[in-house]
Design an enzyme around this catalytic site. Structure first.
Site, short mmCIF file in Angstrom:
data_model
loop_
_atom_site.label_atom_id
_atom_site.label_comp_id
_atom_site.label_asym_id
_atom_site.label_seq_id
_atom_site.Cartn_x
_atom_site.Cartn_y
_atom_site.Cartn_z
N HIS A 137 0.81 -1.22 0.00
CA HIS A 137 0.00 0.00 0.00
C HIS A 137 0.84 1.27 0.00
O HIS A 137 1.97 1.26 0.47
CB HIS A 137 -0.89 0.05 1.25
N HIS A 190 1.10 4.70 1.92
CA HIS A 190 0.69 5.20 3.24
C HIS A 190 0.79 6.72 3.30
O HIS A 190 1.38 7.35 2.42
CB HIS A 190 1.53 4.53 4.33
N HIS A 198 -3.10 3.93 5.63
CA HIS A 198 -3.21 3.94 4.17
C HIS A 198 -3.55 5.34 3.67
O HIS A 198 -4.31 6.07 4.31
CB HIS A 198 -4.32 3.00 3.69
N HIS A 214 -11.49 0.49 3.13
CA HIS A 214 -10.43 -0.30 2.53
C HIS A 214 -11.02 -1.33 1.57
O HIS A 214 -12.11 -1.85 1.79
CB HIS A 214 -9.64 -1.02 3.63
N HIS A 257 -9.44 2.71 -0.78
CA HIS A 257 -8.39 3.69 -0.50
C HIS A 257 -7.59 3.96 -1.78
O HIS A 257 -7.30 3.04 -2.54
CB HIS A 257 -7.41 3.15 0.55
N ASP A 312 -4.63 1.67 -1.86
CA ASP A 312 -4.80 0.21 -1.86
C ASP A 312 -4.22 -0.42 -3.13
O ASP A 312 -4.74 -0.23 -4.22
CB ASP A 312 -6.29 -0.15 -1.77
N HIS A 343 3.65 -5.46 3.65
CA HIS A 343 3.23 -6.06 4.91
C HIS A 343 3.68 -7.51 5.04
O HIS A 343 3.97 -8.18 4.04
CB HIS A 343 1.71 -5.97 5.06
N ARG A 398 4.75 -4.48 9.26
CA ARG A 398 5.38 -3.83 8.10
C ARG A 398 6.80 -4.34 7.95
O ARG A 398 7.64 -4.10 8.82
CB ARG A 398 5.33 -2.31 8.30
#
Length: 196
Positions: A92, A94, A110, A118, A127, A130, A167, A184
């Site tokens: 993603h 951020h 995000h 999401h 998002h 995303d 992630h 993360r």
């Protein structure tokens, strides 16, 4: 002769007054040749960006490069990552380009300028950040290509200067607000790419 001297003095004072009125901002806005700098406008024409991914604490093997190319209204994204555990990993954009925390949490949540829930990339109301998942093979390498229309490098939904996160786990594309993708393991900041 006295009039000429008085005129010269008044002329000199006028020049000094006008220079002072321009202030430091005006002086700083010029280069060494007296031409105005255009740095504040430089980002408007940016069409390529890059994000270098590095592993967070304990995930030092994770690395990669993500490139972004603006082609009209479409933003082409190409990601090549390595050092991942085999399987799917949430991926993603951020909120922040802040790498001060060892675990990547300083990048915030995000990127979501529209306030959407999401979801999967390309959905009408997900998002802007995303990207879904990248899938790593047994060799730990992952490749992803996307075309996006809800974000741009600059402008209203600009991503330059924002962060990227890989992630530890799979983004289920539905759990709120992050897809339950876990910690993360890789992070980076999106910056202007050096012209080729």
């Amino acid at each position: 002769m006295k009039r000429l001297g008085l005129f010269s003095a008044l002329f000199g004072l006028t020049i000094l007054f006008l220079a002072a009125c321009q202030g430091p901002d005006r002086a700083e806005a010029q280069d060494g040749h007296g031409h105005p700098h255009e740095d504040h406008e430089a980002l408007e024409g940016v069409t390529k960006a890059v994000c270098v991914i590095r592993g967070t604490a304990g995930n030092e093997k994770v690395q990669g490069v993500v490139t972004f190319t603006q082609e009209g209204q479409k933003l082409k994204v190409v990601a090549d990552l390595e050092g991942l555990t085999p399987g799917q990993h949430g991926f993603h954009i951020h909120e922040w380009g802040d790498l001060r925390s060892a675990d990547g949490t300083s990048l915030g949540g995000h990127y979501n300028p529209q306030g959407h829930p999401h979801g999967a990339p390309g959905e009408a109301k997900s998002h802007a950040g995303d990207f879904g998942n990248v899938t790593a093979g047994d060799d730990g390498k992952a490749h992803l290509e996307l075309e996006l229309t809800d974000v741009t490098l600059t402008g209203k939904s600009a991503i330059l200067g924002r962060g990227m996160v890989v992630h530890a786990g799979t983004d289920d594309l539905k759990s709120q607000p992050t897809g339950d993708a876990g910690g993360r393991v890789g992070v980076g900041v999106i910056g202007v790419a050096k012209p080729e």
